[in-house]
Motif scaffolding. Structure first.
Motif, PDB file in Angstrom:
ATOM      1  N   VAL A   9      17.715  10.473  -0.478  1.00 24.49           N
ATOM      2  CA  VAL A   9      16.595   9.540  -0.900  1.00 24.49           C
ATOM      3  C   VAL A   9      16.098   9.063   0.438  1.00 24.49           C
ATOM      4  O   VAL A   9      15.101   8.889   0.741  1.00 24.49           O
ATOM      5  N   LEU A  10      17.206   8.591   1.217  1.00 26.48           N
ATOM      6  CA  LEU A  10      16.718   7.803   2.390  1.00 26.48           C
ATOM      7  C   LEU A  10      15.733   8.770   3.491  1.00 26.48           C
ATOM      8  O   LEU A  10      14.834   8.291   4.105  1.00 26.48           O
ATOM      9  N   SER A  11      16.385   9.939   3.360  1.00 23.44           N
ATOM     10  CA  SER A  11      15.632  10.848   4.301  1.00 23.44           C
ATOM     11  C   SER A  11      14.276  11.068   3.622  1.00 23.44           C
ATOM     12  O   SER A  11      13.111  11.139   4.784  1.00 23.44           O
ATOM     13  N   GLN A  12      14.004  11.217   2.713  1.00 19.03           N
ATOM     14  CA  GLN A  12      12.648  11.386   1.890  1.00 19.03           C
ATOM     15  C   GLN A  12      11.768  10.297   2.211  1.00 19.03           C
ATOM     16  O   GLN A  12      10.615  10.225   2.341  1.00 19.03           O
ATOM     17  N   LEU A  13      12.253   9.003   2.074  1.00 14.00           N
ATOM     18  CA  LEU A  13      11.697   7.773   2.351  1.00 14.00           C
ATOM     19  C   LEU A  13      11.251   8.076   3.969  1.00 14.00           C
ATOM     20  O   LEU A  13      10.053   7.510   4.458  1.00 14.00           O
ATOM     21  N   ALA A  14      11.892   8.546   4.839  1.00 11.82           N
ATOM     22  CA  ALA A  14      11.669   8.321   6.415  1.00 11.82           C
ATOM     23  C   ALA A  14      10.514   9.547   6.601  1.00 11.82           C
ATOM     24  O   ALA A  14       9.601   9.412   7.336  1.00 11.82           O
ATOM     25  N   ARG A  15      10.754  10.575   5.655  1.00  8.01           N
ATOM     26  CA  ARG A  15       9.620  11.695   5.850  1.00  8.01           C
ATOM     27  C   ARG A  15       8.413  11.436   5.469  1.00  8.01           C
ATOM     28  O   ARG A  15       7.233  11.741   5.930  1.00  8.01           O
ATOM     29  N   ALA A  16       8.413  10.278   4.579  1.00  6.12           N
ATOM     30  CA  ALA A  16       7.124  10.165   3.924  1.00  6.12           C
ATOM     31  C   ALA A  16       6.521   8.765   4.843  1.00  6.12           C
ATOM     32  O   ALA A  16       5.424   8.240   4.579  1.00  6.12           O
ATOM     33  N   GLN A  68      -0.162   4.593  -7.492  1.00  7.75           N
ATOM     34  CA  GLN A  68      -0.570   5.457  -6.580  1.00  7.75           C
ATOM     35  C   GLN A  68       0.305   5.683  -5.420  1.00  7.75           C
ATOM     36  O   GLN A  68       0.290   5.325  -4.155  1.00  7.75           O
ATOM     37  N   PRO A  69       1.704   6.042  -5.835  1.00  5.55           N
ATOM     38  CA  PRO A  69       2.758   6.160  -4.668  1.00  5.55           C
ATOM     39  C   PRO A  69       2.469   7.297  -3.698  1.00  5.55           C
ATOM     40  O   PRO A  69       1.822   8.325  -4.076  1.00  5.55           O
ATOM     41  N   VAL A  70       2.907   6.963  -2.393  1.00  4.33           N
ATOM     42  CA  VAL A  70       2.714   8.057  -1.462  1.00  4.33           C
ATOM     43  C   VAL A  70       3.708   9.073  -1.608  1.00  4.33           C
ATOM     44  O   VAL A  70       3.709  10.156  -1.073  1.00  4.33           O
ATOM     45  N   VAL A  71       4.891   8.801  -2.150  1.00  4.47           N
ATOM     46  CA  VAL A  71       5.922   9.783  -2.536  1.00  4.47           C
ATOM     47  C   VAL A  71       6.671   9.551  -3.941  1.00  4.47           C
ATOM     48  O   VAL A  71       6.757   8.519  -4.196  1.00  4.47           O
ATOM     49  N   ARG A  86       0.772  -1.384  -0.242  1.00  2.00           N
ATOM     50  CA  ARG A  86      -0.064   0.018   0.008  1.00  2.00           C
ATOM     51  C   ARG A  86       0.756   1.154   0.108  1.00  2.00           C
ATOM     52  O   ARG A  86       0.355   2.348  -0.553  1.00  2.00           O
ATOM     53  N   HIS A  87       2.025   1.175   0.624  1.00  2.00           N
ATOM     54  CA  HIS A  87       2.941   2.305   0.662  1.00  2.00           C
ATOM     55  C   HIS A  87       4.078   2.318  -0.212  1.00  2.00           C
ATOM     56  O   HIS A  87       4.968   1.357  -0.122  1.00  2.00           O
ATOM     57  N   VAL A  88       3.928   2.827  -1.313  1.00  2.00           N
ATOM     58  CA  VAL A  88       5.075   2.781  -2.374  1.00  2.00           C
ATOM     59  C   VAL A  88       5.521   3.922  -2.633  1.00  2.00           C
ATOM     60  O   VAL A  88       5.173   5.201  -2.721  1.00  2.00           O
ATOM     61  N   ALA A  89       7.208   4.240  -2.718  1.00  2.00           N
ATOM     62  CA  ALA A  89       7.887   5.351  -3.215  1.00  2.00           C
ATOM     63  C   ALA A  89       8.437   5.230  -4.371  1.00  2.00           C
ATOM     64  O   ALA A  89       8.810   3.929  -4.595  1.00  2.00           O
ATOM     65  N   LEU A  90       8.207   6.198  -5.364  1.00  2.00           N
ATOM     66  CA  LEU A  90       8.635   5.883  -6.782  1.00  2.00           C
ATOM     67  C   LEU A  90       9.846   6.934  -6.888  1.00  2.00           C
ATOM     68  O   LEU A  90       9.876   7.956  -6.650  1.00  2.00           O
ATOM     69  N   ILE A  91      10.677   6.032  -7.202  1.00  2.00           N
ATOM     70  CA  ILE A  91      12.182   6.938  -7.565  1.00  2.00           C
ATOM     71  C   ILE A  91      12.634   6.898  -9.268  1.00  2.00           C
ATOM     72  O   ILE A  91      12.430   5.855  -9.720  1.00  2.00           O
ATOM     73  N   HIS A  92      12.757   8.005  -9.694  1.00  2.00           N
ATOM     74  CA  HIS A  92      13.126   8.271 -11.139  1.00  2.00           C
ATOM     75  C   HIS A  92      14.033   9.310 -11.240  1.00  2.00           C
ATOM     76  O   HIS A  92      13.964  10.383 -10.747  1.00  2.00           O
ATOM     77  N   PRO A  93      14.682   9.303 -12.434  1.00  2.00           N
ATOM     78  CA  PRO A  93      15.518  10.501 -12.773  1.00  2.00           C
ATOM     79  C   PRO A  93      14.627  11.638 -13.245  1.00  2.00           C
ATOM     80  O   PRO A  93      13.677  11.477 -13.951  1.00  2.00           O
ATOM     81  N   VAL A  94      15.397  12.869 -13.086  1.00  2.00           N
ATOM     82  CA  VAL A  94      14.647  14.008 -13.409  1.00  2.00           C
ATOM     83  C   VAL A  94      14.479  14.431 -14.948  1.00  2.00           C
ATOM     84  O   VAL A  94      13.380  14.869 -15.189  1.00  2.00           O
ATOM     85  N   ASP A  95      15.129  13.635 -15.649  1.00  2.00           N
ATOM     86  CA  ASP A  95      14.913  13.743 -17.045  1.00  2.00           C
ATOM     87  C   ASP A  95      14.047  12.864 -17.837  1.00  2.00           C
ATOM     88  O   ASP A  95      13.800  12.748 -19.198  1.00  2.00           O
ATOM     89  N   LEU A  96      13.533  11.961 -17.023  1.00  2.00           N
ATOM     90  CA  LEU A  96      12.547  11.001 -17.570  1.00  2.00           C
ATOM     91  C   LEU A  96      11.342  11.554 -18.176  1.00  2.00           C
ATOM     92  O   LEU A  96      10.841  12.636 -17.612  1.00  2.00           O
ATOM     93  N   PRO A  97      11.015  10.957 -19.418  1.00  2.00           N
ATOM     94  CA  PRO A  97       9.592  11.698 -20.030  1.00  2.00           C
ATOM     95  C   PRO A  97       8.454  11.714 -19.032  1.00  2.00           C
ATOM     96  O   PRO A  97       8.263  10.645 -18.279  1.00  2.00           O
TER      97      PRO A  97
END
Length: 355
Positions: A74-81, A52-55, A29-40
């Protein structure tokens, strides 16, 4: 659509086919999506709608994301989310982004579920399969990481139609490498006109190239034996990446590195496979290298992951599909480097003449 099974202690499936990004399903239910900034943005939107990622965490493009500083953020953002222990990380993008995402998943809360949806040929054939995750150090490539297999891999072939031709050809290096070290039938297929984004030979050739790596990592996940053979060409390749500060893309470095390894194989009594590696370089058309001396490159080769207490080991070939590990005398490494440098300069000069 084709499906390749990866076995071992943590089995999973790799799906290859068109339109997969919009069909992703994760049990968490709780998914973090990580992608490069230049991805379409269309890729990101399709995955967000399906999962439906939470972050959602954008990271720098290519190897700029594979640093300890980016990993920490990235680890800090996972924790904040508040991603919980039963949450998941989904890596979307090229091999660098999925390497980072996998290492974040392996590290956060001592390990959460990891999924990957590679969008480049290089990511599909190599980085997404096998559970190797990590980041770089100034001292060398992939020196920090963990084995953390994904729970599923989705290779949406439609994403390859957005790649510039040079980036597609870059990724083909890993597929060609699989042909040299395990499945020679791949060699003419990778260089064939129908191996292209949207081409009729793409899906089958891609799936067969992935199957080579899937078979190896099923038998040897943590590189205690034959998985080291997948590093054919990579000892020099990683050194070239490091000495050029990653200005040389990984797949192009592998193309150059395979030719050096073929020369070393011949020098130590193996079959002469340099016609194959030169044919690939002519097809790939990698960017020109800066003038390099052996003494500049050798220290980076010495830090290669295949090195042990005795020294550096190279993956060499006795013949097609006959890889082995060997230590090469420094005099041979130096002499073959000089010959290799002249030969790859000749490839570039021939291309300029043809142009």
């Amino acid at each position: 659509m084709r499906q390749i099974e990866v076995g071992g202690a943590s089995p999973y499936a790799v799906q290859v086919g068109p339109g997969l990004l919009g069909q992703l399903q994760l049990p968490q239910r709780h998914v973090a999506l990580i992608h490069p900034v230049d991805l379409p943005s269309t890729f990101v939107a399709a995955v967000q709608a399906a999962v439906q990622p939470v972050v959602t965490i954008p990271v720098p493009a290519r190897d700029d994301c594979k640093t300890l500083a980016v990993l920490g953020e990235v680890l800090s953002q996972l924790a904040r989310a508040n991603i919980p222990r039963d949450g998941a990380v989904l890596g979307l993008g090229g091999g660098a982004a999925t390497d980072l995402a996998g290492f974040a998943a392996a590290s956060y809360l001592r390990g959460v579920a990891f999924y990957t949806a590679p969008t480049t040929l290089l990511g599909m054939v190599d980085a997404a399969v096998g559970g190797k995750t990590g980041v770089n150090l100034p001292e060398g490539k992939n020196l920090v990481g963990a084995f953390w297999p994904p729970q599923a891999v989705w290779c949406d072939t439609e994403t390859l139609t957005t790649l510039p031709p040079a980036v597609f050809r870059e990724g083909a290096a890993e597929a060609y490498k699989h042909g040299l070290m395990a499945d020679p039938s791949l060699l003419p297929r990778v260089l064939a006109p129908d191996f292209r984004p949207g081409g009729p030979g793409l899906e089958a050739t891609l799936a067969d190239a992935i199957a080579v790596k899937a078979g190896v990592v099923t038998r040897d996940l943590t590189e205690q034996g034959e998985r080291a053979f997948l590093n054919f060409g990579h000892t020099l390749a990683h050194a070239l990446e490091a000495v050029t500060h990653h200005a040389l893309p990984h797949g192009q470095a592998v193309g150059y590195g395979m030719h050096y390894a073929a020369r070393l194989s011949r020098a130590l009594g193996g079959a002469d496979l340099t016609a194959h590696t030169l044919a690939f370089l002519h097809w790939q058309r990698p960017q020109a290298l800066p003038p390099l001396r052996y003494d500049e490159v050798a220290p980076f080769m010495a830090r290669d992951k295949k090195a042990d207490a005795v020294g550096v080991r190279f993956v060499l070939l006795r013949d097609l599909a006959q890889p082995y590990l060997a230590r090469v005398p420094d005099a041979v490494l130096r002499a073959e480097f000089e010959g290799w440098a002249k030969e790859v300069r000749g490839v570039r000069e021939a291309e300029r003449g043809e142009g």
